[in-house]
Design an enzyme around this catalytic site. Structure first.
Site, mmCIF file in Angstrom:
data_model
loop_
_atom_site.group_PDB
_atom_site.id
_atom_site.type_symbol
_atom_site.label_atom_id
_atom_site.label_comp_id
_atom_site.label_asym_id
_atom_site.label_seq_id
_atom_site.Cartn_x
_atom_site.Cartn_y
_atom_site.Cartn_z
ATOM 1 N N GLY A 32 -1.712 39.504 -23.889
ATOM 2 C CA GLY A 32 -0.632 38.537 -24.035
ATOM 3 C C GLY A 32 -0.944 37.565 -25.152
ATOM 4 O O GLY A 32 -2.110 37.382 -25.527
ATOM 5 N N GLN A 60 -0.552 29.959 -30.172
ATOM 6 C CA GLN A 60 -1.846 30.574 -30.530
ATOM 7 C C GLN A 60 -1.871 31.068 -31.964
ATOM 8 O O GLN A 60 -2.949 31.302 -32.515
ATOM 9 C CB GLN A 60 -2.160 31.746 -29.584
ATOM 10 C CG GLN A 60 -2.503 31.320 -28.176
ATOM 11 C CD GLN A 60 -2.842 32.529 -27.326
ATOM 12 O OE1 GLN A 60 -1.982 33.202 -26.808
ATOM 13 N NE2 GLN A 60 -4.125 32.822 -27.198
ATOM 14 N N CYS A 92 -9.042 34.617 -22.724
ATOM 15 C CA CYS A 92 -7.980 34.193 -23.642
ATOM 16 C C CYS A 92 -8.430 34.478 -25.071
ATOM 17 O O CYS A 92 -9.585 34.208 -25.417
ATOM 18 C CB CYS A 92 -7.745 32.693 -23.468
ATOM 19 S SG CYS A 92 -6.516 32.008 -24.585
ATOM 20 N N LEU A 93 -7.538 35.009 -25.890
ATOM 21 C CA LEU A 93 -7.887 35.304 -27.284
ATOM 22 C C LEU A 93 -8.269 34.032 -28.043
ATOM 23 O O LEU A 93 -8.962 34.095 -29.058
ATOM 24 C CB LEU A 93 -6.725 36.011 -27.988
ATOM 25 C CG LEU A 93 -6.411 37.436 -27.484
ATOM 26 C CD1 LEU A 93 -5.125 37.951 -28.119
ATOM 27 C CD2 LEU A 93 -7.564 38.385 -27.754
ATOM 28 N N HIS A 133 -0.324 32.652 -17.541
ATOM 29 C CA HIS A 133 -1.267 32.225 -18.579
ATOM 30 C C HIS A 133 -0.537 31.901 -19.889
ATOM 31 O O HIS A 133 -0.779 30.853 -20.506
ATOM 32 C CB HIS A 133 -2.294 33.349 -18.785
ATOM 33 C CG HIS A 133 -3.299 33.104 -19.860
ATOM 34 N ND1 HIS A 133 -4.646 32.955 -19.613
ATOM 35 C CD2 HIS A 133 -3.159 32.988 -21.212
ATOM 36 C CE1 HIS A 133 -5.287 32.753 -20.757
ATOM 37 N NE2 HIS A 133 -4.405 32.769 -21.748
ATOM 38 N N GLU A 134 0.378 32.802 -20.300
ATOM 39 C CA GLU A 134 1.068 32.591 -21.582
ATOM 40 C C GLU A 134 2.030 31.413 -21.514
ATOM 41 O O GLU A 134 2.149 30.632 -22.471
ATOM 42 C CB GLU A 134 1.804 33.863 -22.019
ATOM 43 C CG GLU A 134 0.919 35.095 -22.204
ATOM 44 C CD GLU A 134 -0.340 34.859 -23.016
ATOM 45 O OE1 GLU A 134 -0.346 34.000 -23.913
ATOM 46 O OE2 GLU A 134 -1.351 35.543 -22.732
ATOM 47 N N HIS A 168 0.344 28.187 -21.992
ATOM 48 C CA HIS A 168 0.086 27.872 -23.406
ATOM 49 C C HIS A 168 1.233 27.042 -23.998
ATOM 50 O O HIS A 168 1.009 26.187 -24.857
ATOM 51 C CB HIS A 168 -0.034 29.156 -24.238
ATOM 52 C CG HIS A 168 -1.420 29.728 -24.300
ATOM 53 N ND1 HIS A 168 -2.498 29.043 -24.823
ATOM 54 C CD2 HIS A 168 -1.907 30.941 -23.926
ATOM 55 C CE1 HIS A 168 -3.582 29.804 -24.755
ATOM 56 N NE2 HIS A 168 -3.257 30.960 -24.209
HETATM 57 ZN ZN LIG Z 1 -4.484 32.534 -23.787
#
Ligand SMILES: [Zn+2]
Length: 169
Positions: free
Chosen positions: A46, A51, A96-97, A138-139, A142
């Protein structure tokens, strides 16, 4: 399409609240296309617009429960997403990226229903369970400037990470 740089923890943009998308124009489509390419290259599940440095309420999530689809086909684009209902509970690993190499134990709902718009502004509702539900939460977090590390019960130790990587090989 182009890859975009993934912002990492410490970049203040990740702590800001994103604004709603109001124009479903080519600029939005380019953003979503770039996010798709960036997510697939990063091998994530995701990605949220902040991000990649854009404070707009747009995310993409891979519905990994649809195993018969290719990764690209699993991607769901959600513009102005909102969780309208959730139930159950799951406690498990999350990463998380934007926080590379860090994994924590996070409790999320087991099942969520999300209302969103597609890239043309058309409203739709989508449900997710398991990892997909975790990913929706999670997304969307953000978009409100929240990282999973804020709500993790604990962060995995280097030993646990080794074990996790061992299992993957
Ligand atoms: Zn993330």
């Amino acid at each position: 399409m182009a890859m975009r740089n993934i912002r990492e923890e410490g970049d203040s943009i990740l702590l800001k609240r994103s604004r709603p998308v109001t124009d479903f124009n080519r600029r939005l489509h380019t953003l979503l296309d770039d996010m798709r390419e960036t997510l697939l290259a990063a091998d994530g599940v995701g990605l949220a617009a902040p991000q990649v440095g854009v404070l707009r309420r747009a995310v993409i999530v891979m519905d990994t429960n649809k195993e018969d689809l290719t990764p690209a086909e699993q991607i769901i684009e959600l513009v102005n997403p909102e969780i309208v209902s959730s139930d159950g509970e799951q406690t498990g690993q999350e990463g998380c990226l934007s926080v590379p190499g860090v994994y924590g134990i996070v409790t999320r709902p087991e099942h969520v229903t999300v209302k969103a718009q597609d890239r043309y502004g058309k409203e739709f509702t989508v449900e997710g369970t398991g990892l997909t539900a975790r990913c929706f939460c999670h997304e969307i977090d953000h978009l409100d400037g929240h990282l999973f590390t804020e709500i993790a019960e604990r962060i995995l130790t280097p030993e646990e990470l080794d074990e996790m990587n061992g299992e993957r090989e």
